[in-house]
Design an enzyme around this catalytic site. Structure first.
Site, short mmCIF file in Angstrom:
data_model
loop_
_atom_site.label_atom_id
_atom_site.label_comp_id
_atom_site.label_asym_id
_atom_site.label_seq_id
_atom_site.Cartn_x
_atom_site.Cartn_y
_atom_site.Cartn_z
N THR B 1 0.85 -1.19 0.00
CA THR B 1 0.00 0.00 0.00
C THR B 1 0.89 1.25 0.00
OG1 THR B 1 -1.60 -1.22 1.29
CG2 THR B 1 -1.84 1.18 1.30
N ARG B 29 -12.01 -9.97 -2.61
CA ARG B 29 -11.80 -9.47 -1.23
C ARG B 29 -11.64 -7.96 -1.27
NH1 ARG B 29 -7.12 -6.57 1.23
NH2 ARG B 29 -7.21 -7.00 3.47
N GLY B 31 -10.56 -4.66 0.88
CA GLY B 31 -9.80 -4.38 2.10
C GLY B 31 -10.21 -3.07 2.73
N GLY B 53 -1.20 -1.51 6.30
CA GLY B 53 -0.97 -2.62 7.22
C GLY B 53 -2.00 -3.70 7.03
N GLY B 55 -5.19 -5.09 6.69
CA GLY B 55 -6.46 -4.47 6.35
C GLY B 55 -7.65 -4.90 7.18
#
Lengths: 170, 140
Positions: B1, B29, B31, B53, B55
């Site tokens: 990220t 998925r 997040g 970090g 999620g």
């Protein structure tokens, strides 16, 4: 107020081999963002420009160099927010675009909505003629290697950071 | 990220966060990153945050908005960021990091994971780091 731009390149168990690449990347991102902030005075322009830099660098888990799903695909997400009137733009499950943060900004500025994903996002990307990039641009050898390792280890310990050398996973 | 927060000379703030997610995630998925209040948030009355970090933990803890709410009680950007990031790790036992800028230009940087790369430019200097406690400064 003295204008400031602050960027991050991801938190996690970043391997030693990736440290210098990460520092070089966030410094480049902050410098480009600050230049745009000084030239335009617009925080969103600066934020988009600084994140576009890191979305192009394969050492960061965004855009090119994104980690992979269990089926070996790239599905990206992004959010941009503006403090003046609490506006925001977000996308999820985005495929084959170069700059997710720029598409998130278009959602904020060009739709009546805040958050788009999946098929609806695909229609929006087509309607806005947003250029596509192939998997050959997005998927890196490191990301493939990290997924192999993840599967070998029984799919435990989700990772967000990948090392610079194959075998160095975060 | 990756993420970015900024404040201009009039005190307007904004944030941005972009990610590929977590390695080996299920197809479909979603997040924390695109979720307001988790992956990021900004309010000219307080400041702007971008998080990174684990999620699933950041979402459950609503990390970004929690930092700004703390600042709204008068706590400065650095203390609020550290309090919230450490609070999330304490409570959910997963690591994360966050960067914050207040509407007056205060800086907040904190992470409970092993490393988080960060950099900011202010008043003709570039500051950067990646290790816990590291803070390098270079003149531009």
């Amino acid at each position: 107020v003295s204008p400031v731009i602050l960027v991050h390149g991801g938190a996690g168990d970043i391997p030693d081999s990736a440290v210098q690449e990460k520092i070089d990347g966030v410094k480049q991102s902050a410098l480009v963002g600050y230049k745009v902030l000084c030239e335009t005075g617009l925080v969103l322009n600066a934020i988009e420009a600084s994140i576009n830099i890191m979305e192009d660098l394969e050492g960061f888990n965004a855009g090119r160099g994104s980690v992979l799903t269990l089926t070996g695909e790239v599905e990206m997400e992004a959010l941009i927010t503006e403090g003046k009137d609490l506006k925001a733009g977000a996308i999820t499950l985005a495929k084959n675009i170069r700059y997710p943060i720029s598409v998130a900004r278009k959602v904020m500025e060009k739709t009546p909505h805040t958050f788009l994903g999946g098929a609806g996002l695909e229609d929006f990307i087509k309607k806005e003629n947003i250029p596509r990039v192939g998997d050959d641009w997005l998927i890196t050898d490191r990301a493939k290697y990290a997924l192999e390792k993840f599967i070998e280890q029984g799919g435990r310990d989700a990772v967000t950071e990948i090392g610079k050398r194959p075998g160095d996973v975060g | 990220t990756v993420g970015s927060v900024a404040v201009d000379s009039s005190g307007h703030v904004g944030s941005g966060t972009s990610t590929g997610g977590i390695c080996g995630k299920y197809k479909g998925r979603i997040g924390d990153t695109p979720q307001l209040g988790s992956g990021g948030y900004s309010d000219d009355k307080v400041g702007a945050v971008s998080t990174t970090g684990y999620g699933e933990a950041i979402m459950r803890y609503n990390l970004a908005h929690r930092i700004l709410s703390k600042m709204d009680t008068g706590i400065n950007a650095q203390e609020a960021t550290k309090w919230a990031v450490e609070g999330m790790t304490e409570r959910i036992k997963k690591t994360a990091g966050a960067i914050t800028v207040s509407n007056s230009g205060e800086i907040g940087i904190s992470f409970t994971s092993k490393r988080m790369s960060w950099a900011y430019v202010k008043d003709g200097e570039i500051h950067f780091g990646i290790e816990q406690g590291q803070h390098e400064v270079e003149k531009l």
